[in-house]
Write a protein that holds these residues in place. Structure first.
Motif, PDB file in Angstrom:
ATOM      1  N   GLY A  17       0.796  -1.218   0.000  1.00 47.33           N
ATOM      2  CA  GLY A  17       0.000   0.000   0.000  1.00 47.33           C
ATOM      3  C   GLY A  17       0.832   1.272   0.000  1.00 47.33           C
ATOM      4  N   LEU A  18       2.021   1.207  -0.601  1.00 47.47           N
ATOM      5  CA  LEU A  18       2.926   2.360  -0.566  1.00 47.47           C
ATOM      6  C   LEU A  18       2.467   3.499  -1.468  1.00 47.47           C
ATOM      7  N   LYS A  19       1.638   3.185  -2.466  1.00 45.59           N
ATOM      8  CA  LYS A  19       1.176   4.221  -3.396  1.00 45.59           C
ATOM      9  C   LYS A  19       0.398   5.321  -2.670  1.00 45.59           C
ATOM     10  N   SER A  20      -0.309   4.942  -1.625  1.00 51.77           N
ATOM     11  CA  SER A  20      -1.137   5.913  -0.908  1.00 51.77           C
ATOM     12  C   SER A  20      -0.376   6.644   0.199  1.00 51.77           C
ATOM     13  N   GLN A  21       0.916   6.347   0.326  1.00 50.37           N
ATOM     14  CA  GLN A  21       1.715   6.986   1.376  1.00 50.37           C
ATOM     15  C   GLN A  21       2.630   8.058   0.797  1.00 50.37           C
ATOM     16  N   GLN A  22       2.928   9.047   1.621  1.00 53.51           N
ATOM     17  CA  GLN A  22       3.901  10.075   1.258  1.00 53.51           C
ATOM     18  C   GLN A  22       5.268   9.580   1.712  1.00 53.51           C
ATOM     19  N   LEU A  23       6.095   9.126   0.789  1.00 49.11           N
ATOM     20  CA  LEU A  23       7.397   8.580   1.139  1.00 49.11           C
ATOM     21  C   LEU A  23       8.479   9.649   1.069  1.00 49.11           C
ATOM     22  N   THR A  24       9.407   9.585   2.011  1.00 48.11           N
ATOM     23  CA  THR A  24      10.535  10.513   2.030  1.00 48.11           C
ATOM     24  C   THR A  24      11.747   9.835   1.382  1.00 48.11           C
ATOM     25  N   GLU A  25      12.790  10.603   1.167  1.00 47.73           N
ATOM     26  CA  GLU A  25      14.039  10.038   0.638  1.00 47.73           C
ATOM     27  C   GLU A  25      14.556   8.933   1.563  1.00 47.73           C
ATOM     28  N   ASN A  26      14.448   9.146   2.872  1.00 49.77           N
ATOM     29  CA  ASN A  26      14.881   8.121   3.826  1.00 49.77           C
ATOM     30  C   ASN A  26      14.027   6.859   3.720  1.00 49.77           C
ATOM     31  N   ASP A  27      12.724   7.026   3.458  1.00 47.72           N
ATOM     32  CA  ASP A  27      11.852   5.865   3.263  1.00 47.72           C
ATOM     33  C   ASP A  27      12.294   5.066   2.045  1.00 47.72           C
ATOM     34  N   TYR A  28      12.525   5.761   0.931  1.00 52.02           N
ATOM     35  CA  TYR A  28      12.968   5.079  -0.287  1.00 52.02           C
ATOM     36  C   TYR A  28      14.261   4.322  -0.033  1.00 52.02           C
ATOM     37  N   ARG A  29      15.191   4.969   0.641  1.00 52.46           N
ATOM     38  CA  ARG A  29      16.481   4.347   0.958  1.00 52.46           C
ATOM     39  C   ARG A  29      16.285   3.065   1.759  1.00 52.46           C
ATOM     40  N   GLN A  30      15.465   3.136   2.803  1.00 52.64           N
ATOM     41  CA  GLN A  30      15.268   1.976   3.668  1.00 52.64           C
ATOM     42  C   GLN A  30      14.546   0.846   2.942  1.00 52.64           C
ATOM     43  N   PHE A  31      13.542   1.166   2.130  1.00 52.72           N
ATOM     44  CA  PHE A  31      12.840   0.121   1.376  1.00 52.72           C
ATOM     45  C   PHE A  31      13.782  -0.601   0.418  1.00 52.72           C
ATOM     46  N   ILE A  32      14.663   0.148  -0.244  1.00 58.54           N
ATOM     47  CA  ILE A  32      15.629  -0.472  -1.165  1.00 58.54           C
ATOM     48  C   ILE A  32      16.582  -1.386  -0.398  1.00 58.54           C
ATOM     49  N   LEU A  33      17.019  -0.953   0.759  1.00 54.29           N
ATOM     50  CA  LEU A  33      17.921  -1.772   1.570  1.00 54.29           C
ATOM     51  C   LEU A  33      17.215  -3.010   2.126  1.00 54.29           C
ATOM     52  N   ASP A  34      15.938  -2.880   2.457  1.00 57.42           N
ATOM     53  CA  ASP A  34      15.192  -3.990   3.050  1.00 57.42           C
ATOM     54  C   ASP A  34      14.764  -5.033   2.026  1.00 57.42           C
ATOM     55  N   GLU A  35      14.502  -4.620   0.812  1.00 59.11           N
ATOM     56  CA  GLU A  35      13.949  -5.530  -0.188  1.00 59.11           C
ATOM     57  C   GLU A  35      14.547  -5.232  -1.564  1.00 59.11           C
ATOM     58  N   TYR A  36      15.293  -6.191  -2.096  1.00 55.75           N
ATOM     59  CA  TYR A  36      15.991  -5.996  -3.366  1.00 55.75           C
ATOM     60  C   TYR A  36      15.060  -5.617  -4.518  1.00 55.75           C
ATOM     61  N   THR A  37      13.804  -6.036  -4.477  1.00 52.27           N
ATOM     62  CA  THR A  37      12.895  -5.749  -5.595  1.00 52.27           C
ATOM     63  C   THR A  37      12.587  -4.263  -5.736  1.00 52.27           C
ATOM     64  N   PHE A  38      12.866  -3.482  -4.701  1.00 51.08           N
ATOM     65  CA  PHE A  38      12.593  -2.047  -4.780  1.00 51.08           C
ATOM     66  C   PHE A  38      13.691  -1.260  -5.504  1.00 51.08           C
ATOM     67  N   LEU A  39      14.808  -1.900  -5.826  1.00 46.77           N
ATOM     68  CA  LEU A  39      15.834  -1.202  -6.609  1.00 46.77           C
ATOM     69  C   LEU A  39      15.437  -1.254  -8.082  1.00 46.77           C
ATOM     70  N   LYS A  40      15.256  -0.090  -8.674  1.00 43.15           N
ATOM     71  CA  LYS A  40      14.946  -0.019 -10.105  1.00 43.15           C
ATOM     72  C   LYS A  40      16.138  -0.594 -10.848  1.00 43.15           C
ATOM     73  N   ARG A  41      15.891  -1.394 -11.844  1.00 40.39           N
ATOM     74  CA  ARG A  41      16.986  -2.088 -12.515  1.00 40.39           C
ATOM     75  C   ARG A  41      16.799  -2.154 -14.006  1.00 40.39           C
ATOM     76  N   PRO A  42      17.909  -2.368 -14.686  1.00 43.43           N
ATOM     77  CA  PRO A  42      19.268  -2.414 -14.164  1.00 43.43           C
ATOM     78  C   PRO A  42      19.782  -1.019 -13.827  1.00 43.43           C
ATOM     79  N   VAL A  43      20.795  -0.995 -12.981  1.00 43.22           N
ATOM     80  CA  VAL A  43      21.518   0.240 -12.690  1.00 43.22           C
ATOM     81  C   VAL A  43      22.910   0.055 -13.274  1.00 43.22           C
ATOM     82  N   ILE A  44      23.258   0.923 -14.212  1.00 39.80           N
ATOM     83  CA  ILE A  44      24.532   0.811 -14.912  1.00 39.80           C
ATOM     84  C   ILE A  44      25.379   2.032 -14.577  1.00 39.80           C
ATOM     85  N   ILE A  45      26.574   1.772 -14.054  1.00 37.61           N
ATOM     86  CA  ILE A  45      27.500   2.851 -13.707  1.00 37.61           C
ATOM     87  C   ILE A  45      28.680   2.790 -14.662  1.00 37.61           C
ATOM     88  N   ILE A  46      28.950   3.910 -15.299  1.00 41.20           N
ATOM     89  CA  ILE A  46      30.127   4.045 -16.166  1.00 41.20           C
ATOM     90  C   ILE A  46      30.826   5.327 -15.724  1.00 41.20           C
TER      91      ILE A  46
END
Length: 108
Positions: A65-94
């Motif tokens: 139910g995250l769509k209905s919540q106001q997420l902060t940058e810290n929320d996004y950070r924690q969700f990505i760390l807690d669950e790999y599926t929340f990282l948008k992919r692929p991420v390519i660094i050059i």
């Protein structure tokens, strides 16, 4: 540095990896080797946003139910760390450039 964060079960990741020469890249499969705090913070330093790195396409986004919540940058950070599926992919660094997701748009 040349690095790609990907998920081997992701069709988009497989397509993108198939289309490019990855021989010079470090590949990190995020389910088997989750992204670390340090790695995520390094991505933040390139993108200036955790939200840019966050996938709203993840099934858990709707389930939790995250769509209905106001997420902060810290929320996004924690969700990505807690669950790999929340990282948008692929991420390519050059070097100092980063490409996030399946679009060809350059983020930084």
């Amino acid at each position: 540095m040349k690095k790609i964060y990907y998920l081997k079960t992701c069709d988009t990741c497989r397509r993108v990896l198939k289309e490019m020469d990855t021989s010079d890249f470090i590949l990190q499969e995020i389910k088997m080797e989750p992204i670390t705090v340090k790695q995520l913070d390094e991505l933040f330093s390139l993108t200036k946003s955790y939200e840019v790195l966050f996938s709203r396409m993840a099934k858990k986004y709707k389930q939790m139910g995250l769509k209905s919540q106001q997420l902060t940058e810290n929320d996004y950070r924690q969700f990505i760390l807690d669950e790999y599926t929340f990282l948008k992919r692929p991420v390519i660094i050059i070097g100092s450039e980063v490409y996030v997701g399946n679009t060809k748009k350059r983020v930084t």
